[in-house]
Design an enzyme around this catalytic site. Sequence first.
Site, PDB file in Angstrom:
ATOM      1  N   ASP A 174       0.872  -1.163   0.000  1.00  0.00           N
ATOM      2  CA  ASP A 174       0.000   0.000   0.000  1.00  0.00           C
ATOM      3  C   ASP A 174       0.917   1.223   0.000  1.00  0.00           C
ATOM      4  OD1 ASP A 174      -2.203   1.626   0.105  1.00  0.00           O
ATOM      5  OD2 ASP A 174      -2.864   0.988   2.088  1.00  0.00           O
TER       6      ASP A 174
ATOM      7  N   ASP B 292      -0.149   4.812   1.581  1.00  0.00           N
ATOM      8  CA  ASP B 292      -0.339   5.548   2.831  1.00  0.00           C
ATOM      9  C   ASP B 292      -0.113   4.644   4.031  1.00  0.00           C
ATOM     10  OD1 ASP B 292      -1.075   7.877   1.454  1.00  0.00           O
ATOM     11  OD2 ASP B 292      -3.161   7.244   1.336  1.00  0.00           O
TER      12      ASP B 292
END
Length: 329
Positions: free
Chosen positions: A10, A12
Site C-alpha cells: 500500500d 499511505d
Amino acid sequence: MLKPLLVAFDFDHTIIDDNSDIVVRNLIPTTEIPAEVQDLYRSDGWTAYMQQIFYILHSKGITSAQIKDVINKIPVIPGLDDVMKFLHKNNSEIIVVSDSNSVFINEWLKNASLDSLINHVFTNPARFNPEGCLEIEMYHAQDWCTICTKNLCKGHILDTYIEDRKKNGVNQQLAIFDFDHTLVHGDTTTILEGIFQEGEDVSDKKIVHSLSKDVVKIMNDQYCDWHSKGVKHEQLREKMLEIRITDCMEDLVKFLKNDNTEIVILSDLNTILINDWLRIWNLEPYIDKVISNPSTISYKKNKYSESLSSDSWLCPVRLIVGATSRHVD
C-alpha cells in the site's frame, strides 16, 4: 521465468508515514469544507469526496507546486526504502496498490528516488488540468466486492496481476500479506476498541497507534485495560468473528495456495489475535507462516504481547529480509 518474490505495498501508512489525501486536504482549514462535501464520503465514496476537496483547494489559490511540495515532505516509513532496495536487488517484483492517486504516488516516489524500483502502480488516475486543478478518476467501477471501495478492489487487482504474470511465463513463489487493511477490512485493535467501548470515540487512539513506534506498549496497555474491565481472551476470540475478511482476499489466498505459492502474513499486531482469526475463518491451512509480535496470555501480569524486535516494535527491514533470505540465497 521464475521470480522469487512478489511484494505488494500500500502507499499511505505503509511506504509513507502519513495519509497523502489528508496531508493535502490540510492545506486548508477543515472549517472551509462545506457540510455537503463532507457528506460525499458516505454517499459517493472517498474518491468523489477528494475530487471536491481538490476543487476547493484550487478555488482557494492552492497551486500544483504547493500540493507537490507537501506530498514530497511526507517522510518514508523508517526502513521501507531499504526494504524496497533489498527486494529490487534480489530480483523481486514490487507493485503498489493504493486508493490514493497517481499524481501523489508517482511524485513522491520520483522525489524519493524510488520510482525505478517499482514494477507497477495500481491506483486512481489523476492529473493537473490546464488551469492547475487536480482531477482524479476511479481506478475502476466494481460491484463484486462489498467490503472494498467501489472505485478500487485490491484483492481483484492482485488476483488479476498474478494471473497476467503467469500468462507471461512469470511464476511467483511467495506472497506476503499484511493483516490489518489487507486480509481484514480495517484495523483490528481499533475495531475491538469500538466493540468493547461502545459509545466512546476511538479515533484519537487510532491516530496514536499509527504515529507511535512503541506499538507493542500501546497494545499491551489496551489489553490490560480490557482485562481490568473483565474482558477475557475467550471474549476477544468471539469478537474476532465480527472482523470481516476482505471478500476478494479470501479467494486470492485460496487461489495462491492451490498454485503452490508460499503465503506469509507480516503484521505488527500479534500472533494470538492473528492465529485466532485465521482459525475462526478457516484460513489457517492456507497460511505457511505468521511473522508478528509473539503473544502470551498471563492473567497474573495482564501481559498479552511481547516485542519481536529489540527496540520494542516490529521492524519491517529485519522481518522482510529474514522472511525472504531463503528465497534469494
